[in-house]
Design a protein around this motif. Structure first.
Motif, PDB file in Angstrom:
ATOM      1  N   GLN A 182       0.808  -1.217   0.000  1.00  0.00           N
ATOM      2  CA  GLN A 182       0.000   0.000   0.000  1.00  0.00           C
ATOM      3  C   GLN A 182       0.841   1.268   0.000  1.00  0.00           C
ATOM      4  N   ASN A 183       2.153   1.121  -0.225  1.00  0.00           N
ATOM      5  CA  ASN A 183       3.044   2.269  -0.343  1.00  0.00           C
ATOM      6  C   ASN A 183       3.397   2.492  -1.812  1.00  0.00           C
ATOM      7  N   LEU A 184       3.241   3.713  -2.293  1.00  0.00           N
ATOM      8  CA  LEU A 184       3.672   4.062  -3.636  1.00  0.00           C
ATOM      9  C   LEU A 184       5.099   4.582  -3.541  1.00  0.00           C
ATOM     10  N   VAL A 185       6.053   3.758  -3.964  1.00  0.00           N
ATOM     11  CA  VAL A 185       7.459   4.153  -3.994  1.00  0.00           C
ATOM     12  C   VAL A 185       7.787   4.515  -5.430  1.00  0.00           C
ATOM     13  N   GLN A 186       8.176   5.750  -5.671  1.00  0.00           N
ATOM     14  CA  GLN A 186       8.433   6.167  -7.037  1.00  0.00           C
ATOM     15  C   GLN A 186       9.766   6.899  -7.149  1.00  0.00           C
ATOM     16  N   LEU A 187      10.415   6.703  -8.281  1.00  0.00           N
ATOM     17  CA  LEU A 187      11.690   7.336  -8.595  1.00  0.00           C
ATOM     18  C   LEU A 187      11.487   8.268  -9.770  1.00  0.00           C
ATOM     19  N   GLN A 532      -2.757  -5.004  -5.774  1.00  0.00           N
ATOM     20  CA  GLN A 532      -2.326  -5.375  -4.433  1.00  0.00           C
ATOM     21  C   GLN A 532      -1.659  -6.740  -4.466  1.00  0.00           C
ATOM     22  N   ILE A 533      -1.092  -7.113  -3.334  1.00  0.00           N
ATOM     23  CA  ILE A 533      -0.348  -8.370  -3.232  1.00  0.00           C
ATOM     24  C   ILE A 533      -1.185  -9.407  -2.495  1.00  0.00           C
ATOM     25  N   ALA A 534      -1.203 -10.623  -3.042  1.00  0.00           N
ATOM     26  CA  ALA A 534      -1.749 -11.789  -2.342  1.00  0.00           C
ATOM     27  C   ALA A 534      -0.567 -12.636  -1.905  1.00  0.00           C
ATOM     28  N   SER A 535      -0.254 -12.618  -0.608  1.00  0.00           N
ATOM     29  CA  SER A 535       0.974 -13.236  -0.123  1.00  0.00           C
ATOM     30  C   SER A 535       0.701 -14.106   1.080  1.00  0.00           C
ATOM     31  N   ASN A 536       1.442 -15.207   1.176  1.00  0.00           N
ATOM     32  CA  ASN A 536       1.374 -16.049   2.368  1.00  0.00           C
ATOM     33  C   ASN A 536       2.099 -15.427   3.539  1.00  0.00           C
ATOM     34  N   SER A 537       2.941 -14.441   3.286  1.00  0.00           N
ATOM     35  CA  SER A 537       3.736 -13.816   4.339  1.00  0.00           C
ATOM     36  C   SER A 537       3.520 -12.323   4.303  1.00  0.00           C
ATOM     37  N   PRO A 542      10.244 -11.118  -2.300  1.00  0.00           N
ATOM     38  CA  PRO A 542      10.394 -10.668  -3.691  1.00  0.00           C
ATOM     39  C   PRO A 542       9.472 -11.385  -4.663  1.00  0.00           C
ATOM     40  N   ILE A 543       8.991 -12.591  -4.317  1.00  0.00           N
ATOM     41  CA  ILE A 543       8.166 -13.364  -5.234  1.00  0.00           C
ATOM     42  C   ILE A 543       6.683 -13.267  -4.889  1.00  0.00           C
ATOM     43  N   ASP A 544       6.284 -12.280  -4.116  1.00  0.00           N
ATOM     44  CA  ASP A 544       4.870 -12.110  -3.799  1.00  0.00           C
ATOM     45  C   ASP A 544       4.054 -11.906  -5.076  1.00  0.00           C
ATOM     46  N   ARG A 545       2.848 -12.423  -5.083  1.00  0.00           N
ATOM     47  CA  ARG A 545       1.982 -12.394  -6.275  1.00  0.00           C
ATOM     48  C   ARG A 545       1.160 -11.109  -6.303  1.00  0.00           C
ATOM     49  N   TRP A 546       1.393 -10.270  -7.317  1.00  0.00           N
ATOM     50  CA  TRP A 546       0.601  -9.064  -7.512  1.00  0.00           C
ATOM     51  C   TRP A 546      -0.663  -9.419  -8.298  1.00  0.00           C
ATOM     52  N   ILE A 547      -1.797  -8.844  -7.898  1.00  0.00           N
ATOM     53  CA  ILE A 547      -3.057  -9.096  -8.590  1.00  0.00           C
ATOM     54  C   ILE A 547      -3.758  -7.766  -8.869  1.00  0.00           C
ATOM     55  N   LEU A 548      -4.560  -7.745  -9.918  1.00  0.00           N
ATOM     56  CA  LEU A 548      -5.344  -6.580 -10.299  1.00  0.00           C
ATOM     57  C   LEU A 548      -6.776  -6.702  -9.782  1.00  0.00           C
ATOM     58  N   ALA A 549      -7.404  -5.565  -9.603  1.00  0.00           N
ATOM     59  CA  ALA A 549      -8.834  -5.569  -9.306  1.00  0.00           C
ATOM     60  C   ALA A 549      -9.578  -6.196 -10.480  1.00  0.00           C
ATOM     61  N   GLY A 550     -10.629  -6.947 -10.174  1.00  0.00           N
ATOM     62  CA  GLY A 550     -11.375  -7.629 -11.219  1.00  0.00           C
ATOM     63  C   GLY A 550     -12.757  -8.016 -10.749  1.00  0.00           C
ATOM     64  N   THR A 551     -13.308  -9.051 -11.357  1.00  0.00           N
ATOM     65  CA  THR A 551     -14.683  -9.461 -11.081  1.00  0.00           C
ATOM     66  C   THR A 551     -14.893  -9.824  -9.616  1.00  0.00           C
ATOM     67  N   ASP A 590      -7.039 -10.991   2.415  1.00  0.00           N
ATOM     68  CA  ASP A 590      -6.088 -11.839   3.128  1.00  0.00           C
ATOM     69  C   ASP A 590      -6.282 -13.265   2.615  1.00  0.00           C
ATOM     70  N   LEU A 591      -5.290 -14.113   2.836  1.00  0.00           N
ATOM     71  CA  LEU A 591      -5.345 -15.469   2.306  1.00  0.00           C
ATOM     72  C   LEU A 591      -6.068 -16.421   3.256  1.00  0.00           C
ATOM     73  N   ARG A 592      -6.732 -17.393   2.667  1.00  0.00           N
ATOM     74  CA  ARG A 592      -7.296 -18.471   3.464  1.00  0.00           C
ATOM     75  C   ARG A 592      -6.168 -19.255   4.127  1.00  0.00           C
ATOM     76  N   ASN A 593      -6.496 -19.994   5.180  1.00  0.00           N
ATOM     77  CA  ASN A 593      -5.509 -20.876   5.803  1.00  0.00           C
ATOM     78  C   ASN A 593      -5.062 -21.925   4.802  1.00  0.00           C
ATOM     79  N   GLY A 594      -3.752 -22.074   4.647  1.00  0.00           N
ATOM     80  CA  GLY A 594      -3.196 -23.056   3.725  1.00  0.00           C
ATOM     81  C   GLY A 594      -3.275 -22.677   2.264  1.00  0.00           C
ATOM     82  N   ALA A 595      -3.526 -21.409   1.959  1.00  0.00           N
ATOM     83  CA  ALA A 595      -3.675 -20.989   0.569  1.00  0.00           C
ATOM     84  C   ALA A 595      -2.348 -21.070  -0.175  1.00  0.00           C
ATOM     85  N   GLN A 596      -2.411 -21.338  -1.478  1.00  0.00           N
ATOM     86  CA  GLN A 596      -1.258 -21.352  -2.377  1.00  0.00           C
ATOM     87  C   GLN A 596      -1.589 -20.470  -3.580  1.00  0.00           C
TER      88      GLN A 596
END
Length: 799
Positions: A182-187, A532-537, A542-551, A590-596
């Protein structure tokens, strides 16, 4: 409202925005100019410019040293001053109204009582409309004790009130209860999706190449958006227009070098900066053959070109490229890279009207390599954002300023690709791409109603379309889930509209000046976030999954209210502020318990949506001048989430909820050659979930976790760092060197990074909150910590 209508409306608004080119060609009533250093012609931002007979009409020079001041009855004496420089006084007449004035200031020999830690008006924190904003001068960042001797921007921001981290080895900043994404870091106006090296130990920004860093925690201007919690606006500095300069450093694990100067003539300049670690070089010298096969390195390159086309036109081009890679014994590899570029055209349309046009492209790539003969694979993904932004600024008079413009962004999230290695038992995976377009209109106005009351109002209106090419799934009952049947899949062609959202984001701020050193401020902000990011942590990887708003994933909405008291003492030598805030979050995920989430094309089945809220109080006491400078900050805050399907539908704390946070930053100048720095950090331990029991599997006792998330906590985190710097006195030499000796974690505190539950007897999960777990033959709980007492040395130079 369909996509074609939205674009039609945007074209109308854009055409109307061009009218000021023709409406504001009136005769000038202002004096414009620039404030420069006489030695190297570098701009002096934050210089004070005022008429001798009208002190209240003063203005401050911008980042390029430029200023405009309303004319007075001429002839009159115009005074230009900047801390650390001799004052300049010039008599101006009516003939000077059409002339561009340049003021070249001479540096003066500073006494120890004149050391400053920021480049701005001494009373700016009291008089301006900004709440939740902090400027961190690059020189201040360089004086803060550093890990491995490597000065770092993001780690310095963590020392400000309201900014927290999940600990060492994590990439994110958590600002006022918001997550790292939720932080916009810009150069230079271009977003940076992963601003960290070495899993968060260092930021991607080389401080030698930076001009300024601004942090907005609240009251974000309407010209910025797309994130909920904060804006970290980083600016690369321009090169010198007259002569070549260079600086750099040789440190414990990395070296850096920056050079700048004129490019083709006195109207163009360049900056080039490079940095690289050599930890992998040391690994090759290890006696252990397993260590020699490891890889651990990062590098980054950045540059900026500036061209003064005329007195009214200027073009700058900025670029950054960086890469990290971690390889363990040729069996596991993890890498990521950023490539960011931006192009900016600035034009002074008239003495009152200014125009900026920015275009940028940001590309982020990350991958995983598993070299296993049976289950080996290469997993990779990338995403990009391209945008164009136009901004008009009108200074109607000394009391009213307005701005307006547009910002269009295109998102491309490429398919996830998993390629099994030869002879691997795995099947290849390839998901669908995700695309989106976000068009924004924004406007704002600030007005000084009286000598005491000022206000600012603005809005940002966003129109988001999720676009094809891709597939949208339909679920039984209309609600996705891991066990819900997919009843249909709809194929969309390229740029075909899949889902549309729109949101209006109002902004409002007030400042009431009690007296010259005391003010009350209040602000309200609404923001929408479409990525936003859907992450288990929640710690950030660095490998967190970015997702777009959608249906099935609506944009997040944030409403924040903040109130602050700002007080200066002893002629602005001391600053004190207390700010309180309340933030309401809707459609948070947030992720469900045990989500992948890394290997699925149906991310919506692994996430849940709900609401959240955060509140807190931030205290800051800061000393700006004298032999000793620095600040003491304390933050009390709470962060909550309430999402159906998590913690039995009860509220819970995310991992980065830390009620108490204390930071102390000190810098002392003993002499022109010797200085020392000290920082101390104390925070409540991060929220986690520990086992509540065990259950047997294959003759083993495995941990059993509670259904209630993050009810436990790590021990409190605290650490002290120290540094000493020696530098050659400046006697006019072309080469100037300095040595920095620093110690990270001065008293060797073993702050926990992780706990591992190997063998558990009698459901005994006791551990010591002060020194980590109790390890014995009857207890198999092992704590991992990263650093204790860690000294480093760095040689810095300038020429």
């Amino acid at each position: 409202m369909n996509l074609s209508k939205v674009n039609f409306y945007l074209l109308i608004v854009l055409a109307l925005s061009l009218l000021p080119f023709f409406l504001f060609a009136q005769e000038s009533t202002k004096i414009s100019g620039q404030v420069l250093d006489v030695k190297d012609s570098s701009p002096l931002p934050g210089a004070n410019i005022f008429w001798e007979n009208d002190l209240k009409s003063g203005v401050v020079s911008d980042l390029d040293g430029n200023f405009e001041i309303q004319s007075t009855k001429l002839p009159a004496r115009l005074i230009v001053s900047f801390i650390g420089y001799e004052k300049s006084i010039r008599v101006l007449t009516e003939k000077d109204l059409a002339k561009f004035q340049r003021f070249f200031l001479n540096p003066e020999e500073l006494s120890l009582e004149e050391v400053i830690i920021q480049e701005r008006r001494p009373d700016e924190n009291v008089r301006n409309l900004e709440t939740g904003k902090a400027r961190v001068p690059i020189e201040t960042i360089k004086n803060i004790p550093a890990l491995f001797g490597e000065v770092d921007l993001l780690r310095s921001l963590q020392l400000l009130p309201g900014v927290q981290t999940a600990g060492e080895g994590t990439t994110g900043l958590f600002v006022r209860g918001g997550s790292a994404d939720q932080n916009l870091v810009q150069l230079d106006g271009a977003p940076v999706y992963n601003p960290s090296h070495f899993f968060g130990f260092f930021s991607v920004f080389n401080p030698d190449a930076l001009e300024q860093v601004e942090l907005y925690k609240g009251n974000m201007p309407a010209s910025y958006g797309g994130r909920l919690s904060s804006l970290i606006d980083v600016s690369l500095r321009e090169g010198n227009y007259d002569q070549i300069h260079g600086e750099g450093g040789i440190g414990t694990i990395s070296s850096r070098f920056t050079i700048d100067g004129p490019l083709f003539s006195e109207k163009s300049s360049f900056v080039f900066s490079a940095r690289r670690t050599y930890a992998d070089v040391f690994l090759k010298l290890a006696n252990d053959p397993d260590l020699r096969d490891n890889r651990l390195n990062f590098y980054d390159l950045s540059g900026k070109l500036a061209f003064k086309l005329s007195e009214r036109d200027k073009i700058t081009f900025s670029t950054y490229q960086g890469r990290d890679f971690l390889g363990v014994n040729r069996e596991f590899g993890l890498g990521w890279s950023n490539w960011v570029s931006s192009l900016k055209w600035s034009r002074n349309i008239s003495d009152d009207l200014f125009f900026d046009l920015d275009a940028y492209h940001s590309f982020y790539n990350y991958k995983i390599e598993i070299n296993d003969p049976d289950n080996g694979f290469i997993w990779n993904n990338n995403l990009s954002e391209s945008g164009i932004k136009g901004n008009w600024s009108l200074n109607n008079n000394s009391k009213t300023q307005t701005y307006w413009g547009f910002h269009s962004q295109f998102y491309n999230f490429s398919p996830i690709n998993l390629e099994p290695l030869p002879n691997s038992n795995l099947d290849p995976i390839n998901t669908n791409p995700k695309n989106g377009v976000l068009n924004n209109l924004f406007a704002g106005v600030s007005h000084q109603f009286s000598s005491k009351l000022s206000a600012e109002a603005g809005f940002r209106w966003g129109f988001f379309n999720q676009l094809g090419r891709g597939v949208d799934y339909r679920y039984s009952g209309g609600v996705p889930g891991p066990d819900v049947e997919v009843i249909d899949s709809v194929q969309f062609n390229s740029f075909e509209n899949i889902k549309f959202y729109q949101g209006l984001e109002p902004r409002l701020a007030f400042r009431y000046l009690m007296n010259e050193e005391f003010s009350l401020k209040a602000a309200y902000n609404r923001n929408f976030q479409y990525v936003q990011i859907a992450s288990n942590s929640s710690a950030g990887l660095p490998i967190d999954r970015w997702i777009l708003a959608g249906t099935y994933v609506p944009p997040i909405r944030s409403d924040q209210i903040s109130i602050g008291l700002f007080k200066n003492f002893q002629n602005n030598k001391w600053e004190f502020s207390v700010e309180s805030y309340y933030k309401d979050l809707r459609n948070i995920i947030d992720l469900r318990n045990g989500a992948q989430v890394l290997f699925t094309d149906q991310v919506e089945t692994e996430i849940l949506t709900g609401k959240g809220w955060a509140y807190g109080v931030e205290f800051l006491l800061r000393k700006n001048t004298g032999k000793t400078t620095g600040w003491l900050a304390y933050t009390w805050s709470r962060t909550w989430r309430l999402i159906e399907g998590i913690s039995e539908n009860r509220k819970y704390n995310p991992r980065f909820d830390r009620p108490h946070d204390v930071t102390l930053v000190l810098n002392h100048e003993f002499s022109p050659s010797w200085s020392a720095g000290l920082t101390f950090v104390y925070t409540t331990g991060q929220a986690v979930t520990f086992p509540i029991g065990t259950y047997p599997v294959d003759n083993q006792q495995l941990p059993l976790f509670s259904k209630f998330r993050n009810q436990d906590r790590f021990p409190d985190y605290h650490r002290m760092d120290a540094s000493v710097t020696w530098k050659n006195p400046n006697k006019g030499r072309k080469w100037r060197g300095s040595w920095n000796f620093s110690v990270y974690n001065l008293y060797g505190r073993k702050n926990p990074f992780a706990y591992e539950f190997r063998q558990i007897y009698n459901d005994d999960f006791r551990f010591s909150a002060g020194d980590g777990p109790i390890e014995s033959s009857r207890q198999g709980i092992v704590m991992t910590y990263l650093f204790t007492f860690l000294p480093s040395i760095t040689y810095n130079f300038q020429f």
